[in-house]
Design a protein around this motif. Sequence first.
Motif, PDB file in Angstrom:
ATOM      1  N   TYR A  63       0.724  -1.130  -0.052  1.00 52.10           N
ATOM      2  CA  TYR A  63      -0.079   0.127  -0.018  1.00 52.10           C
ATOM      3  C   TYR A  63       1.274   1.412   0.304  1.00 52.10           C
ATOM      4  N   VAL A  64       0.735   2.570  -0.440  1.00 51.86           N
ATOM      5  CA  VAL A  64       1.046   3.953  -0.490  1.00 51.86           C
ATOM      6  C   VAL A  64       0.642   3.835   0.506  1.00 51.86           C
ATOM      7  N   MET A  65       2.715   4.864   0.915  1.00 55.31           N
ATOM      8  CA  MET A  65       2.106   5.131   2.281  1.00 55.31           C
ATOM      9  C   MET A  65       2.672   6.813   2.731  1.00 55.31           C
ATOM     10  N   TRP A  66       1.916   8.209   3.415  1.00 58.39           N
ATOM     11  CA  TRP A  66       2.598   9.676   2.581  1.00 58.39           C
ATOM     12  C   TRP A  66       1.929   9.995   1.164  1.00 58.39           C
ATOM     13  N   GLY A  67       1.063   9.008   0.694  1.00 56.29           N
ATOM     14  CA  GLY A  67       0.913   9.414  -0.732  1.00 56.29           C
ATOM     15  C   GLY A  67       0.051  10.665  -1.417  1.00 56.29           C
ATOM     16  N   ASP A  68       0.338  11.161  -0.433  1.00 56.89           N
ATOM     17  CA  ASP A  68      -0.230  13.306  -1.177  1.00 56.89           C
ATOM     18  C   ASP A  68       0.662  13.953  -0.336  1.00 56.89           C
ATOM     19  N   THR A  69       1.630  13.247  -0.697  1.00 58.08           N
ATOM     20  CA  THR A  69       3.172  14.049   0.134  1.00 58.08           C
ATOM     21  C   THR A  69       4.536  14.006  -1.323  1.00 58.08           C
ATOM     22  N   PRO A  70       5.464  14.185  -0.948  1.00 57.59           N
ATOM     23  CA  PRO A  70       6.402  14.377  -1.743  1.00 57.59           C
ATOM     24  C   PRO A  70       7.394  12.834  -1.581  1.00 57.59           C
ATOM     25  N   TYR A  71       7.113  12.557   0.004  1.00 57.29           N
ATOM     26  CA  TYR A  71       6.947  11.194   0.651  1.00 57.29           C
ATOM     27  C   TYR A  71       7.084  10.187   0.286  1.00 57.29           C
ATOM     28  N   ALA A  72       5.692   9.935  -0.525  1.00 57.44           N
ATOM     29  CA  ALA A  72       5.133   8.953  -0.856  1.00 57.44           C
ATOM     30  C   ALA A  72       5.646   7.837  -1.969  1.00 57.44           C
ATOM     31  N   HIS A  73       5.629   6.408  -0.711  1.00 54.84           N
ATOM     32  CA  HIS A  73       6.113   5.250  -0.728  1.00 54.84           C
ATOM     33  C   HIS A  73       5.432   4.225  -1.100  1.00 54.84           C
ATOM     34  N   ILE A  74       5.994   3.629  -1.165  1.00 54.54           N
ATOM     35  CA  ILE A  74       5.379   2.070  -1.180  1.00 54.54           C
ATOM     36  C   ILE A  74       5.591   1.052   0.102  1.00 54.54           C
ATOM     37  N   MET A  75       4.801   0.973   0.826  1.00 56.64           N
ATOM     38  CA  MET A  75       4.411  -0.184   1.669  1.00 56.64           C
ATOM     39  C   MET A  75       5.022  -1.656   1.609  1.00 56.64           C
ATOM     40  N   ILE A  76       4.951  -2.073   1.483  1.00 50.10           N
ATOM     41  CA  ILE A  76       5.645  -4.030   1.367  1.00 50.10           C
ATOM     42  C   ILE A  76       5.219  -4.731   2.831  1.00 50.10           C
ATOM     43  N   PRO A  77       4.322  -5.461   3.078  1.00 47.36           N
ATOM     44  CA  PRO A  77       4.804  -5.720   4.673  1.00 47.36           C
ATOM     45  C   PRO A  77       4.947  -7.357   3.730  1.00 47.36           C
TER      46      PRO A  77
END
Length: 174
Positions: free
Chosen positions: A155-169
């Motif tokens: 899932y995407v974390m901090w998606g509406d920021t410049p720091y958006a990244h993918i979290m992979i459990p």
Amino acid sequence: MDTRLSLLLFAATLFTSSAFAQDDQQALIDQARSAAPSMVSADATVVYRGKTLVEGSNGWVCMPETLPDDNAPICNDPMWMKMLTAVGSKADFTAQGIGVSYMLQGDGGVSNSDPYHPDPMHSHDFIKEGPHLMLIVPKALLEGMTDDPAAGGPYVMWGDTPYAHIMIPVGERE
């Protein structure tokens, strides 16, 4: 600017240096290296609160905590360190490629939408993830991806920021 120098400047703004007993220093190094497989962490630079404990040779940086006293070790490649430096100084960031970070011991918990939430443990979207990887990719590649940690899978974390990244459990949450 050199990635290591950027890291040191970032860490120095967030943390204060302190002296450690040799046993305590080794415990911090071991904690930092537990964030990633040994093929990554064994030759990584280890930094604790602005102080380099071990100078590495592979471009990776491992820290025994992500935030002070959160017991959440992290290992980052150079792209990820650029992003963390930007987060730490509230600067703009644009992914110029792929960045990888390991947190195989899990994290301390954050708001999934706001890296600067004043009380993340009480945010409406608080998430404390178990063992996971994080990927920085150009933002266009995140389109159509869920930001719901409960959806199952990445899932995407901090998606509406410049720091958006993918979290992979890669393991169960606590």
